[in-house]
Design a protein around this motif. Structure first.
Motif, mmCIF file in Angstrom:
data_model
loop_
_atom_site.group_PDB
_atom_site.id
_atom_site.type_symbol
_atom_site.label_atom_id
_atom_site.label_comp_id
_atom_site.label_asym_id
_atom_site.label_seq_id
_atom_site.Cartn_x
_atom_site.Cartn_y
_atom_site.Cartn_z
ATOM 1 N N UNK A 11 19.830 -4.962 23.158
ATOM 2 C CA UNK A 11 19.695 -6.396 23.457
ATOM 3 C C UNK A 11 20.683 -6.809 24.538
ATOM 4 N N UNK A 12 21.938 -6.415 24.410
ATOM 5 C CA UNK A 12 22.945 -6.783 25.408
ATOM 6 C C UNK A 12 22.586 -6.174 26.762
ATOM 7 N N UNK A 13 22.174 -4.908 26.782
ATOM 8 C CA UNK A 13 21.781 -4.293 28.057
ATOM 9 C C UNK A 13 20.616 -5.045 28.697
ATOM 10 N N UNK A 14 19.648 -5.471 27.886
ATOM 11 C CA UNK A 14 18.510 -6.227 28.414
ATOM 12 C C UNK A 14 18.971 -7.560 28.981
ATOM 13 N N UNK A 15 19.873 -8.221 28.277
ATOM 14 C CA UNK A 15 20.368 -9.515 28.759
ATOM 15 C C UNK A 15 21.233 -9.354 30.011
ATOM 16 N N UNK A 16 22.003 -8.272 30.087
ATOM 17 C CA UNK A 16 22.782 -8.011 31.304
ATOM 18 C C UNK A 16 21.883 -7.771 32.505
ATOM 19 N N UNK A 17 20.673 -7.263 32.270
ATOM 20 C CA UNK A 17 19.723 -7.031 33.367
ATOM 21 C C UNK A 17 19.320 -8.348 34.021
ATOM 22 N N UNK A 18 19.440 -9.483 33.327
ATOM 23 C CA UNK A 18 19.127 -10.786 33.917
ATOM 24 C C UNK A 18 20.085 -11.145 35.037
ATOM 25 N N UNK A 19 21.249 -10.523 35.073
ATOM 26 C CA UNK A 19 22.245 -10.829 36.094
ATOM 27 C C UNK A 19 21.900 -10.162 37.423
ATOM 28 N N UNK A 23 14.821 -14.992 28.062
ATOM 29 C CA UNK A 23 14.847 -14.206 26.829
ATOM 30 C C UNK A 23 13.446 -13.659 26.602
ATOM 31 N N UNK A 24 13.304 -12.343 26.495
ATOM 32 C CA UNK A 24 11.969 -11.768 26.298
ATOM 33 C C UNK A 24 11.341 -12.229 24.982
ATOM 34 N N UNK A 25 10.018 -12.239 24.951
ATOM 35 C CA UNK A 25 9.268 -12.703 23.785
ATOM 36 C C UNK A 25 9.679 -11.929 22.536
ATOM 37 N N UNK A 26 9.903 -10.610 22.658
ATOM 38 C CA UNK A 26 10.254 -9.813 21.485
ATOM 39 C C UNK A 26 11.601 -10.236 20.900
ATOM 40 N N UNK A 27 12.530 -10.658 21.755
ATOM 41 C CA UNK A 27 13.837 -11.080 21.255
ATOM 42 C C UNK A 27 13.740 -12.467 20.618
ATOM 43 N N UNK A 28 12.965 -13.363 21.220
ATOM 44 C CA UNK A 28 12.748 -14.681 20.601
ATOM 45 C C UNK A 28 12.102 -14.497 19.230
ATOM 46 N N UNK A 29 11.162 -13.558 19.119
ATOM 47 C CA UNK A 29 10.530 -13.261 17.830
ATOM 48 C C UNK A 29 11.523 -12.695 16.836
ATOM 49 N N UNK A 30 12.438 -11.858 17.302
ATOM 50 C CA UNK A 30 13.455 -11.282 16.418
ATOM 51 C C UNK A 30 14.369 -12.376 15.876
ATOM 52 N N UNK A 31 14.705 -13.372 16.712
ATOM 53 C CA UNK A 31 15.520 -14.494 16.232
ATOM 54 C C UNK A 31 14.765 -15.297 15.177
ATOM 55 N N UNK A 32 13.461 -15.532 15.391
ATOM 56 C CA UNK A 32 12.677 -16.262 14.394
ATOM 57 C C UNK A 32 12.630 -15.495 13.078
ATOM 58 N N UNK A 33 12.441 -14.159 13.145
ATOM 59 C CA UNK A 33 12.428 -13.328 11.939
ATOM 60 C C UNK A 33 13.786 -13.373 11.252
ATOM 61 N N UNK A 34 14.850 -13.285 12.009
ATOM 62 C CA UNK A 34 16.205 -13.355 11.462
ATOM 63 C C UNK A 34 16.403 -14.669 10.714
ATOM 64 N N UNK A 35 15.993 -15.779 11.346
ATOM 65 C CA UNK A 35 16.156 -17.084 10.713
ATOM 66 C C UNK A 35 15.329 -17.184 9.436
ATOM 67 N N UNK A 36 14.104 -16.677 9.450
ATOM 68 C CA UNK A 36 13.223 -16.714 8.282
ATOM 69 C C UNK A 36 13.844 -15.966 7.100
ATOM 70 N N UNK A 37 14.343 -14.773 7.360
ATOM 71 C CA UNK A 37 14.941 -13.960 6.287
ATOM 72 C C UNK A 37 16.277 -14.552 5.842
ATOM 73 N N UNK A 38 17.128 -14.893 6.790
ATOM 74 C CA UNK A 38 18.479 -15.377 6.465
ATOM 75 C C UNK A 38 18.456 -16.703 5.714
ATOM 76 N N UNK A 39 17.452 -17.537 5.972
ATOM 77 C CA UNK A 39 17.324 -18.824 5.282
ATOM 78 C C UNK A 39 17.300 -18.636 3.766
ATOM 79 N N UNK A 40 16.713 -17.535 3.311
ATOM 80 C CA UNK A 40 16.625 -17.264 1.877
ATOM 81 C C UNK A 40 17.991 -16.977 1.256
ATOM 82 N N UNK A 41 18.984 -16.695 2.109
ATOM 83 C CA UNK A 41 20.339 -16.408 1.634
ATOM 84 C C UNK A 41 21.303 -17.535 2.024
#
Length: 156
Positions: free
Chosen positions: A147-155, A39-57
């Motif tokens: 994101x899906x296209x990037x993850x499919x590139x791992x195959x 998982x690229x660093x930018x996507x791991x960061x996006x998940x952390x940001x998602x969790x940070x924001x979503x936690x407030x809801x």
């Protein structure tokens, strides 16, 4: 076998499908493990940001994807990262994630093409239950395809 969806296409708030040819035969679980192996660093960061924001809801953290071996085949009802396994076979892996704001289904299918070649398809369907779910899907819907296209590139 057609991709499983949460509901009829007209009743969905989001629907996306992408596919790639496979150079070697893979089960749907092997393909999932390959897709989530790096998982690229930018996507791991996006998940952390998602969790940070979503936690407030009061939305549970998802923490993103983890690298795993396909040797352990999950059973129906088990967790696979932040998804629940709904069904699993060599050809198809159906995963869901549900909360009070939306429901997501990911259907991964390995199908035969002409000759002995295979194609992997990933279809994501989403139903939103409220304004937060629809607001959440605005950025996620825009980012989902890349994101899906990037993850499919791992195959490959």
């Amino acid at each position: 076998m057609p991709a499983q969806l949460l509901a009829a296409p007209a009743d969905l708030d989001f629907l996306h499908s992408a596919s790639v040819p496979l150079t070697t035969p893979l089960t749907a679980l092997q393909a999932y493990c390959a897709m989530t192996s790096h998982i690229p660093v930018w996507l791991a960061g996006a998940f952390r940001l998602r969790d940070f924001i979503s936690r407030r809801f009061n939305v549970a953290d998802i923490h993103g994807f983890t690298s795993r071996s396909p040797e352990h085949v999950p059973q129906v009802g088990e967790r696979l990262d932040f998804f629940t396994v709904e069904s699993i076979s060599d050809q198809q892996l159906v995963l869901t994630s549900r909360d009070t704001h939306l429901a997501v289904m990911v259907c991964m299918e390995s199908t035969a093409e002409c000759g002995s070649r295979q194609r992997l398809s990933v279809t994501t369907s989403v139903q939103c239950f409220n304004a937060f779910g629809r607001l959440y899907m605005l950025p996620v819907g825009l980012a989902h395809g890349p994101i899906v296209r990037r993850m499919l590139a791992n195959i490959r």
